[in-house]
Design an enzyme around this catalytic site. Structure first.
Site, PDB file in Angstrom:
ATOM      1  N   CYS A 149       0.835  -1.203   0.000  1.00  0.00           N
ATOM      2  CA  CYS A 149       0.000   0.000   0.000  1.00  0.00           C
ATOM      3  C   CYS A 149       0.868   1.251   0.000  1.00  0.00           C
ATOM      4  CB  CYS A 149      -0.908  -0.023   1.223  1.00  0.00           C
ATOM      5  SG  CYS A 149      -1.964   1.435   1.380  1.00  0.00           S
ATOM      6  N   CYS A 192       1.429   4.770   3.375  1.00  0.00           N
ATOM      7  CA  CYS A 192       2.489   5.204   4.292  1.00  0.00           C
ATOM      8  C   CYS A 192       3.784   4.518   3.896  1.00  0.00           C
ATOM      9  CB  CYS A 192       2.127   4.927   5.752  1.00  0.00           C
ATOM     10  SG  CYS A 192       1.736   3.223   6.130  1.00  0.00           S
ATOM     11  N   GLU A 196      -7.015  35.777   2.421  1.00  0.00           N
ATOM     12  CA  GLU A 196      -7.226  34.488   1.761  1.00  0.00           C
ATOM     13  C   GLU A 196      -8.011  34.737   0.480  1.00  0.00           C
ATOM     14  OE1 GLU A 196      -6.893  31.090   0.481  1.00  0.00           O
ATOM     15  OE2 GLU A 196      -6.087  31.219   2.521  1.00  0.00           O
ATOM     16  N   ASP A 201       1.190  30.973   6.221  1.00  0.00           N
ATOM     17  CA  ASP A 201       1.129  29.509   6.085  1.00  0.00           C
ATOM     18  C   ASP A 201       0.709  29.201   4.653  1.00  0.00           C
ATOM     19  OD1 ASP A 201       0.933  26.784   6.457  1.00  0.00           O
ATOM     20  OD2 ASP A 201      -0.979  26.871   7.525  1.00  0.00           O
ATOM     21  N   CYS A 224       4.826  23.468   4.600  1.00  0.00           N
ATOM     22  CA  CYS A 224       4.667  22.011   4.473  1.00  0.00           C
ATOM     23  C   CYS A 224       5.616  21.434   3.433  1.00  0.00           C
ATOM     24  CB  CYS A 224       3.226  21.661   4.120  1.00  0.00           C
ATOM     25  SG  CYS A 224       2.666  22.304   2.533  1.00  0.00           S
TER      26      CYS A 224
END
Length: 438
Positions: free
Chosen positions: A82, A85, A321, A370, A396
């Protein structure tokens, strides 16, 4: 060719790394300290790297643990390997160490920020390394009537029976929604599920070929068939979202701390999947920013993940935003407080604020941003022209994080702190938080 390797480290892409003479070899499903036999295609003349396949684990390393999931790792079953992960076989402290190295190496290599040139704080771990996800995206396998992930680096479905990354509520919702979609004769290409432990209900986003009156009727039937599903967002490729039921959930801002309040969320709007780690991310960013009593500019505020806690500490918050459902949710949660929302491109508005002159010009004592994965190219000069004395950048993506920190340094800022944060245990992904000061 088959070669023996000793795995020395974990690569930023998730594979184990070993060396065969001058050749660096990347092998999935391996852990630091493993001794393995790997199948490696003959490298091109002069090649320094190669990718191999795990043939045999001859001796486990000190960082290897038993993976709890039947779908993890290589094997003959079509429901093995899979791609959900990468590091379920790696002890969590070894995962954290690899993520710290990965982030700081990106800052060195891309940002030209050498170790020791900035204060590096320890990585912030996730409160739970398993069962932490409150939301996830799946593919719909119509033949099996199930929600699936794909096998690693393929489009072959893994017919999930369990997922140890999903919270128990989300995993149960996944198991119920797949067959119910088939029964309702709905065939979405993608499905995003979200679960709220606070509400003990879920919501779903369905990407469909079209959204017509018969499709909406079948969506209502799906809601009746799955009582734990509170609402749906239906969307055709390139079309506007259409709702059925009430897809707006209430997520705890800090699980286990009801005094921290809740936040509106919707499955088609970006929200952090790991609620416990998100609370630590927000606290880390605000501790660095020290916004008490300040006029704060927040860029890329999204649905208000940082805006709410910021508004409790700052004198005021100007939050930017693009117009859309994320901004609608933030306004519904925080309108009427000491927050003013601006709809538009974050960098364009920051530059416009910087050009303001005279007694009415907006100026800020601190800024927080962010941005999405592509980062905030041009943020250094924009912050400089605003005269912001300090800013916190949350990222991120280590590569764009490093690029943008370099631009801020060139604009006159210094990197006063860097903190890695683990939002996605069992994967190579890592968040970065940096404090910039003038």
């Amino acid at each position: 060719m088959r070669i023996p390797l000793t795995i020395e480290a974990l690569a930023p892409g998730g594979e184990g790394v070993g060396r065969h003479g001058e050749l660096t070899v990347f092998v999935p499903w391996t852990a630091p300290g493993d001794r393995v036999l790997a199948d490696v295609p003959p490298p091109r003349p002069g090649a320094a790297t190669a990718h191999g396949a795990l043939v045999e684990l001859t001796a486990p390393g000190e960082a290897r643990v038993a993976a709890p999931c039947r779908h993890f790792g290589p094997g003959p079953s079509p429901d093995a390997a899979c791609g959900g992960c990468e590091w379920l076989h790696v002890a969590y402290p070894a995962q954290l160490a690899a993520k710290e190295r990965s982030l700081h190496e990106a800052l060195r290599r891309i940002g030209k920020l050498e170790p020791g040139s900035y204060p590096a704080r320890p990585i912030v771990p996730s409160p739970s390394p398993l069962r932490y996800r409150a939301r996830a995206k799946f593919h719909h396998d119509r033949a099996a009537g199930r929600l699936v992930f794909f096998r690693r680096r393929s489009h072959e479905p893994v017919r999930l029976r369990e997922c140890h990354l999903l919270s128990p509520g989300l995993d149960a919702l996944r198991e119920a929604v797949g067959p119910a979609l088939a029964a309702a004769k709905l065939s979405p290409r993608e499905v995003a599920l979200e679960w709220s432990d606070a509400a003990e209900r879920g919501a779903a986003w369905l990407l469909l070929p079209e959204v017509t009156a018969p499709v909406r009727a079948r969506a209502e039937a799906l809601l009746r068939a799955v009582p734990s599903l509170q609402g749906l967002v239906l969307q055709a490729e390139g079309g506007q979202p259409v709702t059925a039921g009430d897809p707006v959930l209430r997520q705890a801002r800090a699980p286990g701390r009801p005094e921290a309040g809740t936040q509106r969320s919707r499955p088609d709007v970006f929200q952090q999947a790991n609620r416990g780690a998100n609370a630590r991310l927000v606290e880390t960013a605000l501790e660095l920013l020290a916004p008490a009593g300040e006029e704060v500019l927040e860029l890329h505020c999204g649905a208000g993940n940082f805006t709410g806690p910021l508004s409790e500490r700052a004198r005021s918050v100007s939050a930017v935003e693009v117009q859309g459902p994320a901004l609608d949710l933030a306004r519904a949660d925080l309108g009427g407080r000491n927050v003013r929302f601006f709809a538009g491109d974050a960098l364009a508005l920051a530059r416009a604020f910087g050009r303001e002159a005279g007694p009415g010009a907006r100026r800020f004592g601190a800024a927080l941003l962010d941005p999405p994965r592509e980062g905030a190219r041009g943020i250094g000069p924009a912050l400089r022209d605003l005269g912001v004395p300090r800013a916190v950048y949350v990222s991120c993506d280590p590569a764009t994080f490093a690029r943008d920190l370099r631009a801020c340094v060139e604009a006159g800022y210094r990197v006063a702190a860097v903190v890695p944060v683990d939002m996605f245990p069992q994967t190579h992904h890592v968040e970065g938080v940096a404090l910039l000061e003038r």
